[in-house]
Design an enzyme around this catalytic site. Sequence first.
Site, PDB file in Angstrom:
ATOM      1  N   ASP A 145       0.770  -1.059   0.104  1.00 30.75           N
ATOM      2  CA  ASP A 145      -0.023  -0.029  -0.124  1.00 30.75           C
ATOM      3  C   ASP A 145       1.079   1.265  -0.089  1.00 30.75           C
ATOM      4  O   ASP A 145       1.579   1.504   0.877  1.00 30.75           O
ATOM      5  CB  ASP A 145      -0.964   0.036   1.352  1.00 30.75           C
ATOM      6  N   SER A 205      -1.374  13.770 -14.600  1.00 33.23           N
ATOM      7  CA  SER A 205      -2.685  13.519 -15.177  1.00 33.23           C
ATOM      8  C   SER A 205      -3.053  14.908 -16.133  1.00 33.23           C
ATOM      9  O   SER A 205      -2.216  15.845 -15.691  1.00 33.23           O
ATOM     10  CB  SER A 205      -3.915  13.524 -14.282  1.00 33.23           C
ATOM     11  N   TYR A 236      -8.023  15.225  -6.510  1.00 29.26           N
ATOM     12  CA  TYR A 236      -7.274  14.505  -7.407  1.00 29.26           C
ATOM     13  C   TYR A 236      -6.380  15.678  -8.308  1.00 29.26           C
ATOM     14  O   TYR A 236      -5.138  15.321  -8.061  1.00 29.26           O
ATOM     15  CB  TYR A 236      -8.306  13.694  -8.280  1.00 29.26           C
ATOM     16  N   LYS A 256      -2.374  15.677  -8.218  1.00 30.29           N
ATOM     17  CA  LYS A 256      -1.680  15.400  -9.148  1.00 30.29           C
ATOM     18  C   LYS A 256      -0.664  16.737  -9.768  1.00 30.29           C
ATOM     19  O   LYS A 256       0.388  16.516 -10.047  1.00 30.29           O
ATOM     20  CB  LYS A 256      -2.462  14.916 -10.578  1.00 30.29           C
TER      21      LYS A 256
HETATM   22  N1  LIG Z   1      -6.685   5.848 -17.258  1.00 32.42           N
HETATM   23  C1  LIG Z   1      -6.751   7.345 -17.429  1.00 32.42           C
HETATM   24  O1  LIG Z   1      -7.134   7.910 -18.356  1.00 32.42           O
HETATM   25  C2  LIG Z   1      -5.865   8.308 -16.598  1.00 32.42           C
HETATM   26  C3  LIG Z   1      -5.713   9.586 -17.000  1.00 32.42           C
HETATM   27  C4  LIG Z   1      -4.698  10.524 -16.203  1.00 32.42           C
HETATM   28  C5  LIG Z   1      -3.950   9.997 -15.167  1.00 32.42           C
HETATM   29  N2  LIG Z   1      -3.901   8.524 -15.052  1.00 32.42           N
HETATM   30  C6  LIG Z   1      -3.158   8.097 -13.694  1.00 32.42           C
HETATM   31  O2  LIG Z   1      -2.519   6.962 -14.248  1.00 32.42           O
HETATM   32  C7  LIG Z   1      -2.288   6.148 -13.010  1.00 32.42           C
HETATM   33  C8  LIG Z   1      -2.720   4.683 -13.425  1.00 32.42           C
HETATM   34  O3  LIG Z   1      -3.902   4.656 -13.534  1.00 32.42           O
HETATM   35  P1  LIG Z   1      -4.635   3.712 -14.079  1.00 32.42           P
HETATM   36  O4  LIG Z   1      -5.728   4.372 -15.076  1.00 32.42           O
HETATM   37  O5  LIG Z   1      -3.925   2.450 -14.806  1.00 32.42           O
HETATM   38  O6  LIG Z   1      -5.692   2.972 -13.299  1.00 32.42           O
HETATM   39  P2  LIG Z   1      -5.763   1.468 -12.650  1.00 32.42           P
HETATM   40  O7  LIG Z   1      -7.148   1.530 -11.702  1.00 32.42           O
HETATM   41  O8  LIG Z   1      -6.132   0.769 -13.705  1.00 32.42           O
HETATM   42  O9  LIG Z   1      -4.611   1.175 -11.734  1.00 32.42           O
HETATM   43  C9  LIG Z   1      -4.318   1.621 -10.803  1.00 32.42           C
HETATM   44  C10 LIG Z   1      -3.507   0.664 -10.000  1.00 32.42           C
HETATM   45  O10 LIG Z   1      -3.019   1.284  -8.715  1.00 32.42           O
HETATM   46  C11 LIG Z   1      -3.107   0.521  -7.568  1.00 32.42           C
HETATM   47  N3  LIG Z   1      -3.268   1.229  -6.276  1.00 32.42           N
HETATM   48  C12 LIG Z   1      -4.256   2.221  -5.901  1.00 32.42           C
HETATM   49  N4  LIG Z   1      -4.127   2.426  -4.746  1.00 32.42           N
HETATM   50  C13 LIG Z   1      -2.944   1.938  -4.431  1.00 32.42           C
HETATM   51  C14 LIG Z   1      -2.484   1.812  -3.042  1.00 32.42           C
HETATM   52  N5  LIG Z   1      -2.747   2.698  -2.094  1.00 32.42           N
HETATM   53  N6  LIG Z   1      -1.016   1.401  -3.132  1.00 32.42           N
HETATM   54  C15 LIG Z   1      -0.556   0.606  -4.173  1.00 32.42           C
HETATM   55  N7  LIG Z   1      -1.366   0.540  -5.289  1.00 32.42           N
HETATM   56  C16 LIG Z   1      -2.456   1.313  -5.441  1.00 32.42           C
HETATM   57  C17 LIG Z   1      -4.450  -0.158  -8.004  1.00 32.42           C
HETATM   58  O11 LIG Z   1      -4.637  -1.621  -7.332  1.00 32.42           O
HETATM   59  C18 LIG Z   1      -4.293  -0.511  -9.302  1.00 32.42           C
HETATM   60  O12 LIG Z   1      -3.888  -1.980  -9.835  1.00 32.42           O
HETATM   61  C19 LIG Z   1      -2.854   6.859 -11.977  1.00 32.42           C
HETATM   62  O13 LIG Z   1      -1.983   7.702 -10.961  1.00 32.42           O
HETATM   63  C20 LIG Z   1      -3.876   7.692 -12.552  1.00 32.42           C
HETATM   64  O14 LIG Z   1      -4.263   8.655 -11.867  1.00 32.42           O
HETATM   65  C21 LIG Z   1      -4.894   7.671 -15.365  1.00 32.42           C
END
Ligand SMILES: NC(=O)c1ccc[n+]([C@@H]2O[C@H](COP(=O)([O-])OP(=O)(O)OC[C@H]3O[C@@H](n4cnc5c(N)ncnc54)[C@H](O)[C@@H]3O)[C@@H](O)[C@H]2O)c1
Length: 247
Positions: free
Chosen positions: A60, A139, A152, A156
């Site tokens: 975590d 982000s 959020y 970020k």
């Molecule tokens: N998908 C998008 O469109 C998007 C856009 C902008 C930014 N992001 C950023 O990209 C990153 C990845 O997002 P994603 O879309 O792959 O999401 P996702 O939910 O598919 O993956 C996120 C992962 O982080 C893990 N996680 C969450 N809280 C945690 C914690 N406390 N400790 C350890 N692991 C933890 C989750 O279990 C998951 O495996 C994030 O930081 C998100 O904010 C995503």
Amino acid sequence: MTGRTAVVTGGASGIGGAISRRLANDGDLVAIFDINGAAAESAAAEITQDGGKATGLAVDVTDRTAIAAALDEVRAVLGRPAILVNSAGATLASPFLDITRDSWQAALAVNLTSTFDCCQLVLPDMIDEGWGRIVNISSSSVHSGSPGLGAYVTSKSGVVGLTKVLALEFGRHGITVNSIPPGFIDTPMLRKTVDSGMVDVDAQIGKTPVGRIGRPEDVAATTAFLVSDEAGYITGQLIGVNGGRNT
Ligand SMILES: NC(=O)c1ccc[n+]([C@@H]2O[C@H](COP(=O)([O-])OP(=O)(O)OC[C@H]3O[C@@H](n4cnc5c(N)ncnc54)[C@H](O)[C@@H]3O)[C@@H](O)[C@H]2O)c1
């Protein structure tokens, strides 16, 4: 340059998952830190099956002690981390007036303080080696803001500020620190916001110059370049992966 040890937080899913697979494919030894330990282990097992080297650990990232313990295990099993990708994150959407102190703190903890802790705990390894690469996933909402995502976007934006400071403080040690602010990337996180009615994918595609939603592999390819040796003159930068929605 292969055989480097890489730590990818949130590496069990979405963007972090694609980054883990890509780095392993490029020859790096990948440690996947994820709060979902079973998913981290199965992501690592898939990489191993494909001929790469990876280990999945239940971590975590809001728990500094847990990060430190996991890093000790990584050092023992895979070697000292030379690459850190901070991808773990959570959206925690809420209209501004409904954000509680607890949910505000939770967003800062998972998106920003986790990045602070991971960076602070791996930088000594990188300094000793005289080489390191850190990529912080922020982000595209840091460019534009986003209604309903006050905590959020703030967290970020903090990641972007931290990225710039670390680039300045550690450039002389051969360490680069950059941030990728992704646009809409097709992951479980995005699908959740689509299902809740917060995001209309077709409308977003309409606003995206390249005319499609992003793939996790788009972010992984950019990360692979930023952690390469040849990207050594790029630091403190925001490298958008957003199909041209933000420039
Ligand atoms: N998908 C998008 O469109 C998007 C856009 C902008 C930014 N992001 C950023 O990209 C990153 C990845 O997002 P994603 O879309 O792959 O999401 P996702 O939910 O598919 O993956 C996120 C992962 O982080 C893990 N996680 C969450 N809280 C945690 C914690 N406390 N400790 C350890 N692991 C933890 C989750 O279990 C998951 O495996 C994030 O930081 C998100 O904010 C995503």
